[in-house]
Design a protein around this motif. Structure first.
Motif, short mmCIF file in Angstrom:
data_model
loop_
_atom_site.label_atom_id
_atom_site.label_comp_id
_atom_site.label_asym_id
_atom_site.label_seq_id
_atom_site.Cartn_x
_atom_site.Cartn_y
_atom_site.Cartn_z
N ALA A 116 0.12 28.31 27.43
CA ALA A 116 0.29 29.61 28.11
C ALA A 116 1.62 29.65 28.86
CB ALA A 116 -0.87 29.80 29.09
N PHE A 117 2.09 30.86 29.13
CA PHE A 117 3.39 31.09 29.78
C PHE A 117 3.49 30.36 31.11
CE2 PHE A 117 6.03 33.89 32.55
CZ PHE A 117 7.24 33.68 31.91
N ASP A 118 2.35 30.25 31.82
CA ASP A 118 2.33 29.60 33.13
C ASP A 118 2.80 28.15 33.08
OD1 ASP A 118 1.39 31.91 34.16
OD2 ASP A 118 -0.69 31.26 34.38
N PHE A 119 2.68 27.54 31.90
CA PHE A 119 3.02 26.12 31.76
C PHE A 119 4.43 25.90 31.23
CE2 PHE A 119 -1.58 26.37 31.59
CZ PHE A 119 -1.98 25.32 32.40
N TRP A 120 5.11 26.98 30.81
CA TRP A 120 6.44 26.80 30.22
C TRP A 120 7.42 26.33 31.29
CZ3 TRP A 120 7.56 31.72 26.80
CH2 TRP A 120 6.53 31.86 25.86
N PRO A 121 8.30 25.39 30.92
CA PRO A 121 9.31 24.96 31.89
C PRO A 121 10.32 26.08 32.15
CG PRO A 121 9.58 23.81 29.80
CD PRO A 121 8.35 24.63 29.66
N ALA A 122 10.67 26.28 33.41
CA ALA A 122 11.59 27.37 33.77
C ALA A 122 13.02 27.05 33.32
CB ALA A 122 11.55 27.59 35.27
N VAL A 123 13.67 28.03 32.75
CA VAL A 123 15.06 27.86 32.29
C VAL A 123 15.95 27.48 33.48
CG1 VAL A 123 17.05 29.02 31.23
CG2 VAL A 123 14.74 29.57 30.47
N LEU A 124 16.75 26.43 33.28
CA LEU A 124 17.72 25.95 34.27
C LEU A 124 17.12 25.63 35.65
CD1 LEU A 124 21.07 27.85 33.67
CD2 LEU A 124 20.34 25.63 32.87
N LEU A 125 15.81 25.42 35.68
CA LEU A 125 15.18 24.99 36.93
C LEU A 125 14.24 23.81 36.70
CD1 LEU A 125 14.45 28.50 38.48
CD2 LEU A 125 15.93 26.75 39.47
N THR A 126 14.23 23.32 35.46
CA THR A 126 13.44 22.12 35.14
C THR A 126 14.38 21.06 34.56
OG1 THR A 126 12.80 23.35 33.16
CG2 THR A 126 11.12 23.05 34.84
N PRO A 127 14.03 19.79 34.68
CA PRO A 127 14.99 18.72 34.36
C PRO A 127 15.57 18.76 32.94
CG PRO A 127 13.05 17.82 35.42
CD PRO A 127 12.76 19.25 35.18
N GLU A 128 14.72 18.98 31.94
CA GLU A 128 15.23 18.95 30.56
C GLU A 128 16.26 20.05 30.33
OE1 GLU A 128 11.59 18.68 28.20
OE2 GLU A 128 12.78 17.54 26.76
N SER A 129 15.90 21.26 30.78
CA SER A 129 16.79 22.39 30.61
C SER A 129 18.12 22.14 31.33
CB SER A 129 16.10 23.65 31.14
OG SER A 129 16.93 24.76 31.02
N LEU A 130 18.04 21.61 32.54
CA LEU A 130 19.25 21.34 33.32
C LEU A 130 20.07 20.21 32.69
CD1 LEU A 130 17.73 21.73 36.87
CD2 LEU A 130 19.77 22.92 36.06
N ALA A 131 19.39 19.22 32.14
CA ALA A 131 20.11 18.12 31.49
C ALA A 131 20.91 18.65 30.31
CB ALA A 131 19.12 17.04 31.04
N LEU A 132 20.28 19.50 29.50
CA LEU A 132 20.98 20.08 28.35
C LEU A 132 22.15 20.94 28.80
CD1 LEU A 132 17.89 21.07 26.19
CD2 LEU A 132 19.63 19.39 25.59
N ALA A 133 21.93 21.76 29.82
CA ALA A 133 23.00 22.63 30.32
C ALA A 133 24.15 21.80 30.88
CB ALA A 133 22.45 23.57 31.39
N SER A 134 23.82 20.70 31.57
CA SER A 134 24.86 19.83 32.15
C SER A 134 25.72 19.22 31.04
CB SER A 134 24.24 18.70 32.97
OG SER A 134 23.43 19.22 33.98
#
Lengths: 223, 311
Positions: free
Chosen positions: A143-161
């Motif tokens: 469900a949407f409630d469990f999705w990691p937030a864009v650029l506010l969760t570690p994996e997303s931030l690691a990729l962006a970095s």
């Protein structure tokens, strides 16, 4: 030695899948509507990269740092650390990544876009992946409630970095903490039986190929 | 002996707020008749404890999440309602001890029969003492029934500390643990040379290595045995549940696979208690059912083993 060889990755896990996913749900509750600020920040990041404006690129780096600060304090320290004592140690990775990004800004590494179009393209790909990775849980029916937030969760931030560093003149090794985080997180996902570990593996292979091609170019003297 | 643990948070609430709390907590399962619970004596004292206890590895590590803490509270209440006593934890299990303390607080008088067991897990002797004090604070008790050295880490020094505490009546029993079938020769050395009361090891239908030397040694030395990972971390029960329970399982009062696997373990004469872990009330009820009714004799134990091996 034989005893150590008998350990499986799962033997080191301290929490189960539902408790792990619940941390994302609680973090999203805590973020509330600010969860969408990460999407806005991500779009700004892409926009800045395409515009190739040095000041915007520097600002984007600071935006990523802000994301790491929020994520480290709230998600990692407040929610994830109580169930995972290894956070006491791996929290150093986001801290190091913030230091390296700020150092790159201060040393003017971000004042010009990257030298090669290939490297810039790879960087943009990773930033796009920072968006797409948040959709992976959707593919596995969460469900949407469990999705990691864009650029506010570690994996997303690691990729962006990593993507951001690739897109500039900063050395690739500046992204080492983020790469280490992706490996760490991939191992957790694999141990929990979450299909998202495929995503981590894909990104790590992708980065390995980028580094191998960079090394080959430096040997042959061609950009 | 559990009377020594007076004036802890749990008993305070029990005395002054128990009625208030108790009447508002949901009843999750009918209480089991204590007389029907199978117990085994701890060889060093003769004190009897139920053969089914509760582990907390993974299942009780839910951090500071109020929702999940309350759900674990229901699991714990069910455990006590079903006649359970021994609960085992460790500082290694993340927030499990803190969650356990929270749940014990809210269990009120129901948690009176608690047989508390935890571990010391650090290579530093002084930190071990701090860890012991931390465990008492987290559980909300001043006195542990059983303290064990986790995975034989710095066991020589920690055993000195624990024996000293036992001599000062700060704990009742001393033990040592291993898991996954590792370091058995070291464990054998400790069992042979140290006056421990308990040993904890991994024993289940697919890992019977301990039957060769350690379980006979425990019988010979009069050491109580706690069997951990009875479902092999969930893998064994997940596998057997794909198959039908044999028709003859009613002979040993088994109505589900959890009971089948647990009864095999606790019917070994050297085993004092098995400690399955679960985060679900219905699984707790199933597990606790293994501590009632008939246990298999040696003939049936072999039949059980043969059946599982054919799956």
């Amino acid at each position: 030695m034989e005893d150590w060889l008998s350990y499986r990755l799962q033997d080191f896990l301290l929490f189960d899948k539902s408790v792990y996913l619940r941390q994302f749900e609680r973090y999203n509750e805590w973020l509330g509507l600010y969860r969408f600020s990460g999407i806005v920040a991500g779009l700004w990041l892409l926009f800045s990269i395409f515009r190739k404006s040095p000041s915007r690129i520097m600002l984007s780096a600071l935006l990523i740092c802000s994301g790491w600060v929020i994520c480290s304090y709230a998600f990692l320290w407040q929610f994830f650390r109580p169930i995972n004592w290894t956070i006491d140690y791996v929290i150093l990775l986001p801290v190091l990544q913030i230091i390296l990004l700020v150092t790159a800004v201060l040393r003017g590494r971000f004042d010009k876009p990257g030298n090669t179009s290939t490297r810039a393209r790879d960087g943009i790909t990773l930033i796009v992946l920072a968006f797409l990775m948040t959709l992976v849980p959707w593919l596995s029916g969460q469900a949407f409630d469990f999705w990691p937030a864009v650029l506010l969760t570690p994996e997303s931030l690691a990729l962006a970095s990593i993507g951001h560093i690739l897109n500039t003149r900063a050395p690739i090794w500046y992204s080492t903490p983020s790469i280490a985080w992706l490996i760490y997180n991939g191992l957790i996902n694999f141990s929990l039986g979450l299909t998202t570990w495929f995503f981590s593996l894909f990104v790590i292979v992708f980065l390995a190929l980028i580094m191998a091609s960079g090394w080959r170019s430096s040997i042959s003297g061609r950009p | 002996m559990s009377d020594l643990s007076t004036l802890n948070r749990r008993r305070f609430i029990q005395a002054f707020g128990g009625v208030l709390l108790g009447t508002h907590l949901p009843v999750s399962s009918p209480r089991a008749n204590p007389a029907s619970t199978i117990t085994r004596p701890i060889p060093s004292t003769g004190q009897r404890i139920p053969v089914i206890g509760m582990g907390t590895w993974i299942s009780f590590n839910v951090g500071n999440d109020p929702l999940l803490r309350d759900r674990r509270g229901e699991v714990l209440r069910t455990f006590f309602e079903q006649g359970g006593q021994l609960i085992d934890s460790s500082p290694m299990y993340g927030s499990a001890e803190a969650v356990l303390g929270y749940c014990l607080d809210r269990s009120g008088a129901l948690a009176d029969p608690l047989f508390s067991a935890t571990k010391v897990w650090t290579s530093n002797t002084e930190k071990g003492r701090e860890q012991i004090a931390d465990s008492q604070r987290l559980w909300g008790i001043r006195y542990f029934n059983l303290f064990q050295v986790h995975n034989l880490v710095n066991w020589q020094k920690h055993l000195e500390t624990l024996f000293e505490m036992k001599a000062n009546q700060q704990l009742q029993y001393v033990g040592i643990t291993t898991s996954h079938g590792r370091r058995h020769s070291d464990l054998e050395e400790v069992m042979t040379t140290q006056p421990i009361d308990f040993v904890q090891l991994t024993y289940h239908m697919q890992n019977r290595e301990v039957e060769k030397r350690l379980l006979p040694l425990a019988l010979e030395k009069g050491i109580a045995v706690i069997a951990n990972r009875p479902f092999s971390g969930g893998r064994l029960i997940d596998y057997v549940q794909q198959h039908r329970l044999p028709d003859w399982s009613h002979e040993i009062d088994c109505t589900n696979w959890a009971q089948f696997l647990l009864k095999y373990i606790v019917s070994h004469p050297a085993i004092t208690c098995a400690i399955p872990a679960t985060s679900q009330v219905e699984h707790m009820i199933e597990n606790m059912g293994a501590g009632r009714g008939q246990l298999p004799d040696s003939h049936l134990r072999q039949k059980m083993l043969d059946y599982v091996n054919t799956l």
